[in-house]
Design an enzyme around this catalytic site. Structure first.
Site, short mmCIF file in Angstrom:
data_model
loop_
_atom_site.label_atom_id
_atom_site.label_comp_id
_atom_site.label_asym_id
_atom_site.label_seq_id
_atom_site.Cartn_x
_atom_site.Cartn_y
_atom_site.Cartn_z
N ASP B 77 30.56 55.33 70.56
CA ASP B 77 29.44 55.14 69.64
C ASP B 77 29.57 53.83 68.88
O ASP B 77 30.68 53.30 68.73
CB ASP B 77 29.41 56.28 68.61
CG ASP B 77 28.78 57.54 69.16
OD1 ASP B 77 28.29 57.52 70.31
OD2 ASP B 77 28.79 58.55 68.44
N LYS B 100 24.14 54.24 69.82
CA LYS B 100 22.90 55.01 69.74
C LYS B 100 22.43 54.92 68.31
O LYS B 100 23.08 55.37 67.40
CB LYS B 100 23.18 56.46 70.11
CG LYS B 100 21.95 57.24 70.46
CD LYS B 100 22.35 58.60 70.99
CE LYS B 100 23.25 59.32 69.99
NZ LYS B 100 23.61 60.65 70.44
N MET B 214 22.47 61.99 57.74
CA MET B 214 21.35 61.15 58.22
C MET B 214 20.06 61.41 57.45
O MET B 214 18.99 61.49 58.03
CB MET B 214 21.10 61.45 59.71
CG MET B 214 22.29 61.19 60.60
SD MET B 214 22.04 61.81 62.30
CE MET B 214 22.10 63.59 62.08
#
Lengths: 307, 307
Positions: B77, B100, B214
């Site tokens: 990642d 991503k 998030m």
């Protein structure tokens, strides 16, 4: 390490070396003696609350390994595998089990905090090694308080909590898009903590995966309660016994079928309950590794069975 | 390792050695050639979904380090610090960033699964290195599915999820007796996931610590929603920006004061929100370590700032 380095720097490059170079041996000796006394009294005490992970020694963090290698005193929970200490603690470190079992909480928690205080006052680096993560059902605040009262540096070193370790080994994610938008860690350890609002909250948040710590002995009551709140009888339930240890065992059923399927079974602690549709991923994507590799991971721990 | 060992055992102690001993050099050569072909075709492929922890390279587990040392291919990642790869992955391993970002999810998730498939088909040990824990908001199921379809061994290796890492570094426990009987991991990443029942559930379970992944860009909306549901305006809120990295920063306020206090501030991702009375432990028991030791922990990472 820092303290020791500073000591030698001061001896080899500081006033002591200067006096030797200038031929003042007697003065150098006096300065060295002074430096030694200062070194021994230098503040070294520190408290690290270190998460040892859910059981397997390889699930400690690198940070935990580094700090265990520095600790003068290691106070460890009864769930820490002996292998963890043998591998990572200093040979010279004082290693004290502070086994805290469900039955006699308050007494031993006081004893633990007393021990921490005693060794911090003796200017020691104390590692308090706890199963799982020090911030999840681990009385972190009570132990940090001592360091604060003594004005000693302290730090929490996170660990793999049982929910993450058991789910990983069972091959299931705890959240999954369109299946579980969140996860909730709970305990029924003291059922009186939870009023009816709490249970309504559980009933309304049904897309969350539920993970229950220290609650397997109340499972019959729990499953009945959840069914009475309208949770589906076919909602999958996974009980993980001694998760990530060589005796890791999984029992899968549903809210409606668990008690019939495992009627009268006595589960060994620690045991964790995972409730939610993510449990279905276990059969689809469960742990899948060549037997040899799996045996490798476990073989060194096998003799610690049922400690 | 197993496979390579078996190969050499069979060559040095098996039929090849036997033919050499008996003087049948030509036959030994034929057998060796056969053994080599078999060895190259031996099933080696495996998929490990490895949690890299919240940011700091020392927060990987020992198990993660062991497996990274075996992997032929590391798909990582964009939040994995370069130091983690430099320290723990094999020099010869193929290391591919599969960054991503929030904006283009579905396209790149397909690309990632395609890459995994391609390397598993090429008989490689694939390490899929993910920030945090692979079971928390990490698309584990989608990636495990490939290994299952190819009938390749696969395994989840748990990691320190951001909630545990950020809370530890802030010096707060996520659960605490008489303060927070549980903790809930949530995301507002897709707000449509959550209906009114979900919000009622949050309002009723107010003794739980809330951790939001998030979700910082929707914080104004969130705080207003929580206040409208009856949560206390003085409920403490901690926003942790780039937690456990050298740029770890904490912003503390309350539900009622956060937006005024940090009006117009743009927070760097990843950022985590911790809401609940446990946040008060930060000021009582926050990270407390001699500056030198803290600098030591961070110094090697400093040049990776704002990757």
């Amino acid at each position: 390490m820092q303290v020791r380095r500073r000591f030698w720097d001061s001896v080899l490059e500081g006033p002591v070396a200067q006096e030797v170079l200038e031929g003042n041996d007697a003065k150098a000796e006096v300065l060295l003696a002074q430096a030694l006394v200062e070194h021994e009294n230098a503040p070294r005490a520190a408290l690290y609350l270190i998460g040892a992970g859910p059981g397997h020694p390889d699930l400690l963090t690198v940070r935990a390994v580094q700090l265990l290698a520095q600790a003068d005193v290691v106070l460890y929970d009864h769930l820490i595998p002996p292998d963890t200490l043998a591998r990572y603690a200093r040979k010279e470190a004082l290693k004290l089990p502070v086994g805290k079992r469900a039955a006699d909480h308050s007494r031993t928690q006081n004893e633990i905090t007393d021990l921490i205080e005693q060794h911090l006052r003796a200017n020691k680096i104390v590692a308090r090694l706890k199963g799982g993560d020090p911030g999840i059902y681990a009385h972190a605040a009570e132990e940090l308080k001592i360091a604060q009262q003594l004005d000693v540096p302290c730090q929490i070193v996170p660990g793999i909590t049982a929910a993450l370790g058991c789910a990983a080994m069972a091959g299931i994610p705890l959240t999954e898009r369109n299946v579980a938008s969140g996860v909730r860690f709970l305990t029924l350890y003291d059922a009186t903590l939870h009023d009816e609002n709490f249970w309504k909250s559980i009933a309304l948040g049904t897309s969350d995966t539920l993970v229950l710590y220290m609650s397997t002995n109340r499972r019959a009551w729990l499953f009945e309660k959840l069914l009475s709140l309208g949770l589906r009888a076919d909602l999958p339930v996974l009980l993980v016994e001694q998760g990530t240890t060589p005796l890791h065992t999984e029992y899968e059923a549903t809210l409606g079928s668990f008690d019939t399927l495992y009627n009268g079974h006595i589960f060994i602690t620690p045991a964790l309950l995972i409730i939610g549709d993510v449990v279905r991923w276990r059969s689809r994507n469960g742990w899948k590794e060549p037997a040899a590799a799996r045996r490798d991971w476990f073989q060194k721990e096998a003799h610690h069975a049922r400690q």
